[in-house]
Design a protein around this motif. Structure first.
Motif, PDB file in Angstrom:
ATOM      1  N   SER A   1       9.436  22.117  -1.333  1.00 37.02           N
ATOM      2  CA  SER A   1       9.206  22.186   0.121  1.00 37.02           C
ATOM      3  C   SER A   1       8.551  20.924   0.669  1.00 37.02           C
ATOM      4  CB  SER A   1       8.344  23.402   0.456  1.00 37.02           C
ATOM      5  OG  SER A   1       7.080  23.285  -0.160  1.00 37.02           O
ATOM      6  N   TRP A   2       8.210  19.993  -0.212  1.00 36.74           N
ATOM      7  CA  TRP A   2       7.611  18.742   0.243  1.00 36.74           C
ATOM      8  C   TRP A   2       8.708  17.843   0.818  1.00 36.74           C
ATOM      9  CZ3 TRP A   2       3.571  17.181  -4.090  1.00 36.74           C
ATOM     10  CH2 TRP A   2       2.640  18.229  -4.215  1.00 36.74           C
ATOM     11  N   VAL A   3       8.299  16.893   1.629  1.00 36.75           N
ATOM     12  CA  VAL A   3       9.307  16.133   2.363  1.00 36.75           C
ATOM     13  C   VAL A   3       8.957  14.649   2.431  1.00 36.75           C
ATOM     14  CG1 VAL A   3       8.175  16.578   4.589  1.00 36.75           C
ATOM     15  CG2 VAL A   3      10.601  16.004   4.549  1.00 36.75           C
ATOM     16  N   VAL A   4       9.994  13.836   2.325  1.00 36.35           N
ATOM     17  CA  VAL A   4       9.896  12.407   2.631  1.00 36.35           C
ATOM     18  C   VAL A   4      10.995  12.133   3.657  1.00 36.35           C
ATOM     19  CG1 VAL A   4      10.077  10.050   1.768  1.00 36.35           C
ATOM     20  CG2 VAL A   4       9.007  11.819   0.347  1.00 36.35           C
ATOM     21  N   PRO A   5      10.656  12.051   4.943  1.00 44.37           N
ATOM     22  CA  PRO A   5      11.683  11.950   5.995  1.00 44.37           C
ATOM     23  C   PRO A   5      12.554  10.695   5.894  1.00 44.37           C
ATOM     24  CG  PRO A   5       9.534  12.542   6.921  1.00 44.37           C
ATOM     25  CD  PRO A   5       9.295  12.144   5.504  1.00 44.37           C
ATOM     26  N   ASP A   6      11.992   9.604   5.443  1.00 45.15           N
ATOM     27  CA  ASP A   6      12.771   8.365   5.409  1.00 45.15           C
ATOM     28  C   ASP A   6      13.662   8.330   4.165  1.00 45.15           C
ATOM     29  OD1 ASP A   6      13.106   5.476   6.505  1.00 45.15           O
ATOM     30  OD2 ASP A   6      12.734   5.213   4.353  1.00 45.15           O
ATOM     31  N   PRO A   7      14.976   8.194   4.314  1.00 43.65           N
ATOM     32  CA  PRO A   7      15.891   8.199   3.154  1.00 43.65           C
ATOM     33  C   PRO A   7      15.594   7.075   2.170  1.00 43.65           C
ATOM     34  CG  PRO A   7      17.112   8.427   5.216  1.00 43.65           C
ATOM     35  CD  PRO A   7      15.706   8.076   5.588  1.00 43.65           C
TER      36      PRO A   7
ATOM     37  N   TRP B   1      16.632  16.651  -8.945  1.00 45.36           N
ATOM     38  CA  TRP B   1      15.890  15.688  -8.103  1.00 45.36           C
ATOM     39  C   TRP B   1      16.668  15.270  -6.863  1.00 45.36           C
ATOM     40  CZ3 TRP B   1      14.179  12.871 -13.135  1.00 45.36           C
ATOM     41  CH2 TRP B   1      12.968  13.419 -13.575  1.00 45.36           C
ATOM     42  N   SER B   2      17.983  15.415  -6.902  1.00 43.00           N
ATOM     43  CA  SER B   2      18.776  15.045  -5.720  1.00 43.00           C
ATOM     44  C   SER B   2      18.398  15.891  -4.511  1.00 43.00           C
ATOM     45  CB  SER B   2      20.269  15.198  -6.019  1.00 43.00           C
ATOM     46  OG  SER B   2      20.591  16.575  -6.220  1.00 43.00           O
ATOM     47  N   GLY B   3      17.917  17.103  -4.750  1.00 36.58           N
ATOM     48  CA  GLY B   3      17.499  17.956  -3.650  1.00 36.58           C
ATOM     49  C   GLY B   3      16.013  17.959  -3.416  1.00 36.58           C
ATOM     50  N   LEU B   4      15.292  17.125  -4.164  1.00 33.42           N
ATOM     51  CA  LEU B   4      13.837  17.076  -4.034  1.00 33.42           C
ATOM     52  C   LEU B   4      13.422  16.227  -2.834  1.00 33.42           C
ATOM     53  CD1 LEU B   4      11.352  18.076  -5.689  1.00 33.42           C
ATOM     54  CD2 LEU B   4      11.274  15.783  -6.709  1.00 33.42           C
ATOM     55  N   LEU B   5      12.316  16.597  -2.223  1.00 34.23           N
ATOM     56  CA  LEU B   5      11.691  15.866  -1.108  1.00 34.23           C
ATOM     57  C   LEU B   5      12.540  15.856   0.161  1.00 34.23           C
ATOM     58  CD1 LEU B   5      10.238  12.778  -3.053  1.00 34.23           C
ATOM     59  CD2 LEU B   5       9.128  14.960  -2.534  1.00 34.23           C
ATOM     60  N   ASN B   6      13.501  16.787   0.228  1.00 36.69           N
ATOM     61  CA  ASN B   6      14.287  16.941   1.454  1.00 36.69           C
ATOM     62  C   ASN B   6      13.650  17.940   2.411  1.00 36.69           C
ATOM     63  OD1 ASN B   6      16.323  15.137   0.687  1.00 36.69           O
ATOM     64  ND2 ASN B   6      17.392  16.730  -0.484  1.00 36.69           N
TER      65      ASN B   6
ATOM     66  N   LEU C   1      12.654   5.502   1.519  1.00 45.59           N
ATOM     67  CA  LEU C   1      11.447   5.794   0.747  1.00 45.59           C
ATOM     68  C   LEU C   1      11.701   6.955  -0.209  1.00 45.59           C
ATOM     69  CD1 LEU C   1       8.443   5.360   0.186  1.00 45.59           C
ATOM     70  CD2 LEU C   1       7.934   6.922   2.082  1.00 45.59           C
ATOM     71  N   ARG C   2      12.437   7.952   0.234  1.00 52.26           N
ATOM     72  CA  ARG C   2      12.749   9.094  -0.624  1.00 52.26           C
ATOM     73  C   ARG C   2      13.543   8.651  -1.843  1.00 52.26           C
ATOM     74  NH1 ARG C   2      14.692  12.230   3.091  1.00 52.26           N
ATOM     75  NH2 ARG C   2      16.901  11.782   2.796  1.00 52.26           N
ATOM     76  N   ASN C   3      14.495   7.793  -1.643  1.00 49.88           N
ATOM     77  CA  ASN C   3      15.300   7.291  -2.759  1.00 49.88           C
ATOM     78  C   ASN C   3      14.456   6.471  -3.722  1.00 49.88           C
ATOM     79  OD1 ASN C   3      18.004   6.926  -3.993  1.00 49.88           O
ATOM     80  ND2 ASN C   3      17.683   4.772  -3.454  1.00 49.88           N
ATOM     81  N   ASP C   4      13.558   5.643  -3.172  1.00 49.94           N
ATOM     82  CA  ASP C   4      12.681   4.833  -4.029  1.00 49.94           C
ATOM     83  C   ASP C   4      11.792   5.722  -4.897  1.00 49.94           C
ATOM     84  OD1 ASP C   4      13.738   2.542  -2.966  1.00 49.94           O
ATOM     85  OD2 ASP C   4      12.087   2.190  -1.550  1.00 49.94           O
ATOM     86  N   ILE C   5      11.266   6.793  -4.307  1.00 54.30           N
ATOM     87  CA  ILE C   5      10.391   7.696  -5.060  1.00 54.30           C
ATOM     88  C   ILE C   5      11.181   8.398  -6.166  1.00 54.30           C
ATOM     89  CG2 ILE C   5       9.066   9.832  -4.912  1.00 54.30           C
ATOM     90  CD1 ILE C   5       8.073   8.929  -2.191  1.00 54.30           C
ATOM     91  N   LYS C   6      12.398   8.821  -5.863  1.00 59.38           N
ATOM     92  CA  LYS C   6      13.221   9.498  -6.870  1.00 59.38           C
ATOM     93  C   LYS C   6      13.569   8.544  -8.017  1.00 59.38           C
ATOM     94  CE  LYS C   6      15.330  12.876  -3.738  1.00 59.38           C
ATOM     95  NZ  LYS C   6      16.576  13.353  -3.123  1.00 59.38           N
TER      96      LYS C   6
ATOM     97  N   LYS D   1       0.827  -1.209   0.000  1.00 57.94           N
ATOM     98  CA  LYS D   1       0.000   0.000   0.000  1.00 57.94           C
ATOM     99  C   LYS D   1       0.861   1.257   0.000  1.00 57.94           C
ATOM    100  CE  LYS D   1      -4.592   1.057   1.652  1.00 57.94           C
ATOM    101  NZ  LYS D   1      -5.176   0.608   0.377  1.00 57.94           N
ATOM    102  N   VAL D   2       1.999   1.214   0.690  1.00 59.04           N
ATOM    103  CA  VAL D   2       2.929   2.340   0.663  1.00 59.04           C
ATOM    104  C   VAL D   2       3.419   2.579  -0.758  1.00 59.04           C
ATOM    105  CG1 VAL D   2       5.204   3.174   1.417  1.00 59.04           C
ATOM    106  CG2 VAL D   2       3.688   2.051   3.042  1.00 59.04           C
ATOM    107  N   LYS D   3       3.776   1.502  -1.458  1.00 61.44           N
ATOM    108  CA  LYS D   3       4.241   1.630  -2.844  1.00 61.44           C
ATOM    109  C   LYS D   3       3.141   2.195  -3.740  1.00 61.44           C
ATOM    110  CE  LYS D   3       7.647  -2.107  -2.575  1.00 61.44           C
ATOM    111  NZ  LYS D   3       8.048  -3.442  -3.098  1.00 61.44           N
ATOM    112  N   GLN D   4       1.924   1.775  -3.459  1.00 65.36           N
ATOM    113  CA  GLN D   4       0.798   2.289  -4.246  1.00 65.36           C
ATOM    114  C   GLN D   4       0.623   3.791  -4.033  1.00 65.36           C
ATOM    115  OE1 GLN D   4      -2.892   0.209  -3.558  1.00 65.36           O
ATOM    116  NE2 GLN D   4      -4.116   1.839  -4.492  1.00 65.36           N
ATOM    117  N   TYR D   5       0.690   4.231  -2.781  1.00 64.65           N
ATOM    118  CA  TYR D   5       0.582   5.661  -2.487  1.00 64.65           C
ATOM    119  C   TYR D   5       1.718   6.437  -3.175  1.00 64.65           C
ATOM    120  CZ  TYR D   5      -2.908   4.786   1.189  1.00 64.65           C
ATOM    121  OH  TYR D   5      -4.036   4.438   1.877  1.00 64.65           O
ATOM    122  N   ALA D   6       2.956   5.919  -3.093  1.00 66.90           N
ATOM    123  CA  ALA D   6       4.101   6.597  -3.700  1.00 66.90           C
ATOM    124  C   ALA D   6       3.950   6.677  -5.211  1.00 66.90           C
ATOM    125  CB  ALA D   6       5.381   5.860  -3.322  1.00 66.90           C
ATOM    126  N   SER D   7       3.458   5.589  -5.806  1.00 63.31           N
ATOM    127  CA  SER D   7       3.246   5.573  -7.253  1.00 63.31           C
ATOM    128  C   SER D   7       2.187   6.592  -7.663  1.00 63.31           C
ATOM    129  CB  SER D   7       2.844   4.168  -7.699  1.00 63.31           C
ATOM    130  OG  SER D   7       2.584   4.129  -9.087  1.00 63.31           O
TER     131      SER D   7
END
Length: 628
Positions: A547-553, A604-609, A555-560, A494-500
């Motif tokens: 300005s959006w954020v994904v705190p977990d590195p 994108w390297s600076g995105l979601l930080n 999950l953030r990497n997977d989204i990128k 479900k997390v992957k679905q939300y990220a997708s």
């Protein structure tokens, strides 16, 4: 006092008025001679030690009969008293009015006074060191009469066995002294009880041992003045310290202090088990009642979810020690102590159920309307999952508390949250069902909070972040054991679905700005239009999402990575087909083709930080422009 001793002796003697056959002359002569010898032998031993002066303590004498230097004389002294008792029994049967009986009675009184003093001295001088099992862990179960019977005749046999003597000699000195003291106390109590002086023996024993137990409990922090009224008026921080002290105190009291007193009493009064039980009860009852009243009183205080874990600590402590409590306080005289412990469990269980209900209600009634900036972790998620992960550490205790407390819900729980009934990993235990239900309540609340975001893609990012946090907490705690692998797998999907969904909806404008077939031949005007639309969509989306954020590195990497796989290959093909030499002769190509495929990765390297300003996109060629 001496009359009582005499009554015990006379109790088993024939009545003077009862006619009995006269003994034979030979038997009478032999018995009289033997009894006279016994009286004379006792008189020599008793008067010798009675002549030694007393010091200021009415119970203690300057010279101790029961010391290492007088070991043989102590045995002879006790043996003389036994002989004196036989002589008195003979005289009662045959010459009840004899002056010798009065003489023997006087000697017995003196001997009992000496033994009472010796009993007091041994108890007092060894009050901190008495250890019935010096080389082993104390058992809280009550020993059998035969297992710990240690009378003086046993001691004599023990002395005569070289192998056993070697075992004693191999012990440290303190343990040897302790063992010898236990032997002496048991021997003295046996003689005093048989002589009819049990009351005096018990009185001395209770005085010394009760003072020791009371001091020990006081040093452990067991406060007899801490009643319900005082506890209810305490600040929680102060009471929490009291609870921590009590958790240490109950362990020491049950496993060591009370257990040791149980065994000492049984050994010292091995000749009369009922007296040992009576002494044990009188010595520990007041302190034990105070000890087990504390958790019951705490359970009556104001109940809030934050206090749950200390209440569970109290419940667990009483529950874990219950086998010892039940065994040690099995007699009728100690039933009040058992009742206190049981009442503590009942009250604490009720309190825990009340707090669980309050916690559930707090989740349901959460009305916070503000959204988390950048779609990060909501405070409700952190609070609930931290709470539940700690709660999972008490699963065994909770299973007792909720065993007969069925979960009442308005409708059947969804299968994705609780697994299939035919699956071995499905949630079935009462604790697992209740914790899963609390997580489901929270997730439903998060769905409502996600809807408050104006941007749908940010809603999905918020849900991905929070559900990922939930799954992480489950994986890192005992919740994983309770909820099972199937629960974790389904929620990870479900997390992957939300990220997708976030990637699809958040970057849809960028995707549609590029041609479906990036390598197909198209007019130059359309090429320019695609580049313009891409630039505009990319800059708009990036500027909004910086300005959006994904705190977990992770999950953030997977989204990128997911984002790059969707956009970069299409843009790269389009760029390589039309962004190079094809437009080289156009003077405005530098401002039109602003980004190389590598530039996208850099942005994108600076995105979601959640930086807010890092890497912001401007429409000037100096920011992210292509250089050749």
């Amino acid at each position: 006092m001496p009359r009582e001793g005499m009554r015990t002796i006379f109790k088993s003697s024939p009545s003077p008025t009862k006619m009995t056959p006269p003994p034979s002359p030979l038997h009478l002569t032999f018995s009289e001679s033997s009894m006279e010898d016994n009286i004379q032998s006792a008189e020599l031993a008793i008067t010798k030690w009675d002549s030694l002066p007393d010091n200021n303590d009415s119970f203690c004498t300057t010279a101790s009969l029961f010391s290492d230097n007088n070991r043989e004389e102590a045995k002879h002294y006790l043996s003389s008293i036994r002989g004196l008792q036989k002589a008195m029994q003979y005289l009662v049967s045959h010459r009840a009015t004899s002056e010798k009986l009065v003489r023997a009675q006087t000697l017995m009184q003196v001997a009992m006074k000496r033994l009472q003093n010796e009993f007091y001295r041994i108890l007092k001088s060894n009050r901190f060191y008495l250890d019935p099992e010096p080389s082993s862990t104390h058992s809280s179960s009550r020993p059998s009469d035969s297992a710990h019977r240690s009378n003086f005749s046993d001691f004599e046999e023990y002395e005569s066995e070289n192998e056993s003597r070697n075992e004693i000699d191999s012990l440290p000195e303190a343990q040897q002294v302790s063992l010898a003291s236990m032997e002496d106390l048991s021997a003295i109590s046996e003689v005093m009880i048989k002589a009819g002086y049990a009351k005096e023996c018990i009185r001395v024993y209770k005085i010394i041992r009760k003072s020791f137990v009371d001091e020990a409990l006081y040093s452990l922090g067991v406060d007899r003045t801490l009643n319900l009224q005082k506890i209810q008026k305490m600040e929680w921080e102060v009471l929490e310290i009291k609870i921590k002290n009590w958790l240490h105190a109950v362990k020491t009291a049950v496993k060591t202090l009370f257990s040791r007193e149980r065994v000492i009493s049984d050994q010292v009064f091995s000749i009369a088990p009922a007296m040992g039980d009576y002494c044990f009860t009188e010595i520990i009852k007041e302190g034990a009642l105070t000890l087990f009243e504390f958790p019951e009183n705490v359970a009556k205080c104001k109940k809030t979810p934050e206090k749950m874990f200390r209440f569970l600590d109290l419940y667990e402590a009483v529950s874990n020690h219950w086998p010892d409590i039940e065994s040690m306080f099995s007699s009728e005289s100690t039933s009040a102590i058992r009742s206190n412990a049981i009442n503590s469990l009942i009250k604490l269980g009720d309190a825990v159920r009340t707090m669980l209900t309050s916690f559930e209600t707090a989740i349901q009634k959460d009305t916070s309307k503000s959204t988390v900036p950048g779609g990060g972790i909501h405070p409700l998620t952190r609070y609930v999952m931290n709470y539940l992960s700690f709660l999972a550490d008490y699963s065994e205790v909770l299973s007792d508390v909720v065993a007969d407390w069925p979960l009442t819900i308005p409708s059947p729980l969804p299968e994705p949250f609780f697994g299939s009934p035919d699956n071995e990993d499905s949630i079935s235990s009462p604790v697992s069902v209740r914790l899963a239900w609390l997580i489901l309540l929270m997730l439903c609340k998060l769905d409502g909070k996600a809807a408050k975001y104006k941007d749908v893609s940010l809603s999905y990012l918020f849900l991905a972040n929070n559900l990922h946090y939930v799954v992480g907490k489950v994986r890192q705690s005992n919740l994983k054991i309770l909820l099972g692998d199937e629960w974790v797998t389904k929620h990870e999907l479900k997390v992957k679905q939300y990220a997708s969904n976030y990637v699809k909806m958040g970057w849809s404008k960028v995707l549609v700005s590029l041609p479906e077939n990036p390598t197909a031949e198209i007019p130059v005007d359309q090429v320019k239009d695609h580049f313009r639309k891409f630039n505009s969509a990319f800059e708009e989306t990036y500027t909004k999402q910086i300005s959006w954020v994904v705190p977990d590195p992770g999950l953030r990497n997977d989204i990128k990575i997911s984002l790059a796989r969707r956009i970069v290959p299409i843009y790269k093909e389009f760029y390589e087909t039309y962004g190079g030499m094809h437009l080289r002769k156009e003077m405005w190509v530098e401002s039109l083709v602003r980004y190389t495929p590598d530039d996208l990765g850099n942005y994108w390297s600076g995105l979601l930080n959640g930086n807010g300003s890092s890497g912001s996109v401007m429409s000037s060629s100096s920011h992210g422009g292509r250089s050749r």
